[in-house]
Write a protein that holds these residues in place. Structure first.
Motif, PDB file in Angstrom:
ATOM      1  N   ASP A 123     -11.392   5.385  18.466  1.00  0.00           N
ATOM      2  CA  ASP A 123     -12.428   6.038  17.674  1.00  0.00           C
ATOM      3  C   ASP A 123     -11.881   6.442  16.307  1.00  0.00           C
ATOM      4  O   ASP A 123     -12.492   6.167  15.258  1.00  0.00           O
ATOM      5  N   HIS A 124     -10.734   7.087  16.303  1.00  0.00           N
ATOM      6  CA  HIS A 124     -10.137   7.526  15.039  1.00  0.00           C
ATOM      7  C   HIS A 124      -9.771   6.336  14.157  1.00  0.00           C
ATOM      8  O   HIS A 124      -9.952   6.379  12.931  1.00  0.00           O
ATOM      9  N   SER A 125      -9.270   5.264  14.771  1.00  0.00           N
ATOM     10  CA  SER A 125      -8.892   4.073  13.999  1.00  0.00           C
ATOM     11  C   SER A 125     -10.108   3.427  13.349  1.00  0.00           C
ATOM     12  O   SER A 125     -10.068   3.018  12.183  1.00  0.00           O
ATOM     13  N   LEU A 126     -11.205   3.341  14.107  1.00  0.00           N
ATOM     14  CA  LEU A 126     -12.413   2.723  13.556  1.00  0.00           C
ATOM     15  C   LEU A 126     -13.026   3.587  12.468  1.00  0.00           C
ATOM     16  O   LEU A 126     -13.511   3.071  11.450  1.00  0.00           O
ATOM     17  N   ARG A 127     -13.002   4.879  12.640  1.00  0.00           N
ATOM     18  CA  ARG A 127     -13.535   5.768  11.606  1.00  0.00           C
ATOM     19  C   ARG A 127     -12.719   5.668  10.320  1.00  0.00           C
ATOM     20  O   ARG A 127     -13.261   5.842   9.221  1.00  0.00           O
ATOM     21  N   ALA A 128     -11.435   5.399  10.453  1.00  0.00           N
ATOM     22  CA  ALA A 128     -10.559   5.270   9.283  1.00  0.00           C
ATOM     23  C   ALA A 128     -10.669   3.898   8.626  1.00  0.00           C
ATOM     24  O   ALA A 128     -10.051   3.672   7.580  1.00  0.00           O
ATOM     25  N   GLY A 129     -11.424   2.995   9.245  1.00  0.00           N
ATOM     26  CA  GLY A 129     -11.620   1.680   8.650  1.00  0.00           C
ATOM     27  C   GLY A 129     -10.577   0.654   9.032  1.00  0.00           C
ATOM     28  O   GLY A 129     -10.521  -0.428   8.447  1.00  0.00           O
ATOM     29  N   ALA A 130      -9.746   0.946  10.043  1.00  0.00           N
ATOM     30  CA  ALA A 130      -8.696   0.006  10.436  1.00  0.00           C
ATOM     31  C   ALA A 130      -9.260  -1.207  11.172  1.00  0.00           C
ATOM     32  O   ALA A 130      -8.613  -2.253  11.250  1.00  0.00           O
ATOM     33  N   ALA A 131     -10.427  -1.079  11.754  1.00  0.00           N
ATOM     34  CA  ALA A 131     -11.113  -2.174  12.437  1.00  0.00           C
ATOM     35  C   ALA A 131     -12.576  -1.798  12.543  1.00  0.00           C
ATOM     36  O   ALA A 131     -12.958  -0.648  12.290  1.00  0.00           O
ATOM     37  N   ARG A 132     -13.403  -2.764  12.898  1.00  0.00           N
ATOM     38  CA  ARG A 132     -14.825  -2.472  13.084  1.00  0.00           C
ATOM     39  C   ARG A 132     -15.213  -2.456  14.556  1.00  0.00           C
ATOM     40  O   ARG A 132     -16.123  -1.745  14.951  1.00  0.00           O
ATOM     41  N   HIS A 133     -14.511  -3.256  15.361  1.00  0.00           N
ATOM     42  CA  HIS A 133     -14.795  -3.305  16.793  1.00  0.00           C
ATOM     43  C   HIS A 133     -13.486  -3.251  17.557  1.00  0.00           C
ATOM     44  O   HIS A 133     -12.493  -3.866  17.157  1.00  0.00           O
ATOM     45  N   ALA A 134     -13.486  -2.544  18.677  1.00  0.00           N
ATOM     46  CA  ALA A 134     -12.281  -2.398  19.488  1.00  0.00           C
ATOM     47  C   ALA A 134     -12.605  -2.610  20.962  1.00  0.00           C
ATOM     48  O   ALA A 134     -13.720  -2.324  21.421  1.00  0.00           O
ATOM     49  N   LEU A 135     -11.620  -3.107  21.693  1.00  0.00           N
ATOM     50  CA  LEU A 135     -11.675  -3.178  23.143  1.00  0.00           C
ATOM     51  C   LEU A 135     -10.758  -2.092  23.695  1.00  0.00           C
ATOM     52  O   LEU A 135      -9.556  -2.074  23.388  1.00  0.00           O
TER      53      LEU A 135
END
Length: 317
Positions: A123-135
């Motif tokens: 969640d934190h990584s996606l909010r920071a823009g590091a990725a858009r989708h995660a598994l």
């Protein structure tokens, strides 16, 4: 900053069912003894499948349900404490099997609190823009680390995996994030209360009474804090999915929270304690059976080895 949400779920369990009666033929125990103390009736045990097999099966189902292409996934993380492989990570192996190209892939070990810790990390990584989708996967083969001669622990554990596709999006529901703020921490002074120690053949062990007292007396205020941070009262939740350690712990927490009418996961009865897999496994089953309303706020909260905990309120996909 983008909002995040759980877009899809998936789970997988081995075919082989180990009953309490089966265990009574292996150690000095009985179906009645196990049910009274843990609430567990059956658990699944993998015979040939590895942690990677379990994780990849659950992740593949979640990815298929999301409608995304493997190339859309920018982060893969697997929460596990039972992996035999040190390197490459289980996450990297899962990414390879699913054809996910170039994603950052790593394992996360926070014991039974692993999945909700990994969910917050993604969640934190996606909010920071590091990725858009995660598994985000929780996968365990606890049968590999079970002492099958110890009746106090071998009756508890099972194998399985659950997975979530987490997506970032602009805007969304202005009232509540799809994944709420995490409440997490640890009490390392009691870290040996749940442990997996040993270089190559570790065995699960715990101080059962210590863990039970800790869980039933100290976790309810942490759960209430997670609800407060998400802006929802416990009684207004659509569902509660805690770590499936012991049915008696789950029932004690529910009583302390006064959440009559809220759907409560009790997958421990059929699956046993699957450590980091227990929360996503139970959540995915509830969603598959349509026992949770899409869009409803659902508390996820896991706890265990460390002693550690992590939890957040999510919007049901």
């Amino acid at each position: 900053m983008p909002r995040t949400r759980i877009a899809a779920l998936g789970h997988h369990q081995p075919d082989h069912v180990l009953t309490n009666h089966d265990l009574a033929g292996m150690v000095e125990t009985s179906d009645e003894w196990i049910r009274q103390r843990t609430g567990i009736v059956t658990r699944r045990v993998a015979r040939e499948e590895t942690v990677t097999d379990l994780a990849a099966a659950a992740a593949g189902k979640a990815l298929a349900a999301s409608g995304l292409d493997p190339a859309d996934i920018g982060l893969v993380t697997v929460a596990t404490c039972s992996a035999q492989d040190r390197c490459p990570s289980i996450a990297a192996q899962v990414a390879g099997r699913l054809g996910v190209p170039g994603a950052v892939a790593f394992d996360l070990n926070n014991g039974c609190a692993g999945f909700t810790t990994a969910l917050a990390t993604a969640d934190h990584s996606l909010r920071a823009g590091a990725a858009r989708h995660a598994l985000v996967v929780g996968a365990e083969k606890m049968s590999d680390v079970t002492d099958w001669t110890d009746r106090s622990t071998c009756v508890l554990l099972g194998d399985g995996a659950g997975a979530a596709v987490v997506s970032a999006e602009e805007g969304g529901d202005a009232g509540r994030d799809g994944i709420g703020p995490v409440v997490w921490g640890s009490d390392p002074t009691r870290g040996d209360a749940v442990r997996l120690k040993g270089a190559w053949r570790p065995r699960f062990a715990q101080e059962g009474q210590t863990v039970f007292r800790w869980a039933t007396t100290e976790l309810a205020p942490l759960i209430e804090r997670a609800c407060e941070k998400a802006g929802v009262a416990p009684g207004d939740l659509g569902g509660i999915v805690t770590h499936q350690a012991n049915l008696r712990i789950i029932e004690s927490l529910v009583r302390r929270l006064s959440v009559d009418g809220v759907v409560v996961a009790r997958d421990v009865v059929d699956s046993g304690n699957t450590s980091a897999a227990s929360v996503p496994l139970a959540l995915s089953k509830l969603v598959e059976r349509r026992e949770l309303e899409p869009g409803a706020p659902v508390l996820l909260f896991s706890f265990g080895g460390g002693l550690s905990w992590a939890g957040q309120v999510v919007t049901c996909p």
